[in-house]
Design an enzyme around this catalytic site. Structure first.
Site, PDB file in Angstrom:
ATOM      1  N   CYS A  78       0.833  -1.210   0.000  1.00  0.00           N
ATOM      2  CA  CYS A  78       0.000   0.000   0.000  1.00  0.00           C
ATOM      3  C   CYS A  78       0.869   1.262   0.000  1.00  0.00           C
ATOM      4  O   CYS A  78       0.536   2.252  -0.664  1.00  0.00           O
ATOM      5  CB  CYS A  78      -0.921   0.009   1.212  1.00  0.00           C
ATOM      6  N   ASP A 171     -20.535  13.678 -12.872  1.00  0.00           N
ATOM      7  CA  ASP A 171     -21.957  13.510 -12.540  1.00  0.00           C
ATOM      8  C   ASP A 171     -22.154  12.719 -11.258  1.00  0.00           C
ATOM      9  O   ASP A 171     -23.268  12.390 -10.875  1.00  0.00           O
ATOM     10  CB  ASP A 171     -22.706  12.844 -13.692  1.00  0.00           C
TER      11      ASP A 171
END
Length: 202
Positions: A78, A171
């Site tokens: 990570c 959107d």
């Protein structure tokens, strides 16, 4: 700490602020369908990050966005992935795209982790990281089941499925999602390619 959640009510959606422990119990009790699919509007959660608190929809604004999640801070794979995201800052900017991380640790842990990320990746991460220690975001984006919880002395295996990438349009709709196992690092060249394809076809 209060966390925002958009949830079903009388066939509509409403933003409420509830403590994470109460939220988890409510999700289990009501058996909410937390599935999120392509073209669904993402939940407008109010999230706590190392850079402050805001709603996801307000943060996205008129931009594209990438949300990428991790099961635990300070893990080697990570850390290198976050370093790569930081080094791609100019590429995200060219594409009018904001990036935000998610990890199931506290905002204070994230601040300390960013020091490691900078040392490993060579660039200071300028993006926020959501503190999902209550698992609200992980559950809302269907990375963990509603009944999931973090045990004492947990390891990354307890939240192993929180290893996803979500591309979100201006959107506020989900355009793409990819989930990786912990043993496979994410290919951000592929994420950039997919983002270009989505923007070209939009």
């Amino acid at each position: 700490m209060l966390i925002g959640l958009v949830h079903l009510k009388d066939r509509g959606f409403e933003l409420q602020l509830v403590p994470p422990d109460i939220l988890s119990k409510a999700l289990k009790r009501e058996n909410y369908d937390m599935t999120i699919r392509i073209n669904d509007t993402i939940p407008n959660l109010v999230v706590n990050t190392d850079q402050g608190t805001f709603s996801l929809h307000d943060w996205i604004g008129e931009n594209w966005a990438i949300l990428f999640s991790h099961p635990k801070d300070f893990t080697p794979v990570c850390t290198t992935e976050f370093g790569e995201v930081a080094n791609l800052a100019d590429e995200w900017e060219k594409r009018h795209t904001k990036v935000i991380g998610v990890s199931v640790d506290s905002a204070e842990d994230h601040k300390l982790w960013k020091q490691d990320i900078e040392r490993v990746g060579g660039k200071k991460p300028g993006f926020p990281i959501i503190a999902d220690d209550g698992l609200v975001v992980s559950k809302a984006f269907d990375m963990l089941p509603a009944e999931a919880y973090l045990p004492d002395g947990r390891t990354p295996n307890d939240s192993a499925t929180v290893r996803s990438v979500f591309i979100i349009g201006p959107d506020k709709q989900l355009k793409l999602s990819i989930t990786y196992p912990m043993t496979v690092g994410r290919n951000f060249a592929e994420v950039l390619r997919a983002l270009d394809a989505l923007q070209t076809s939009s």
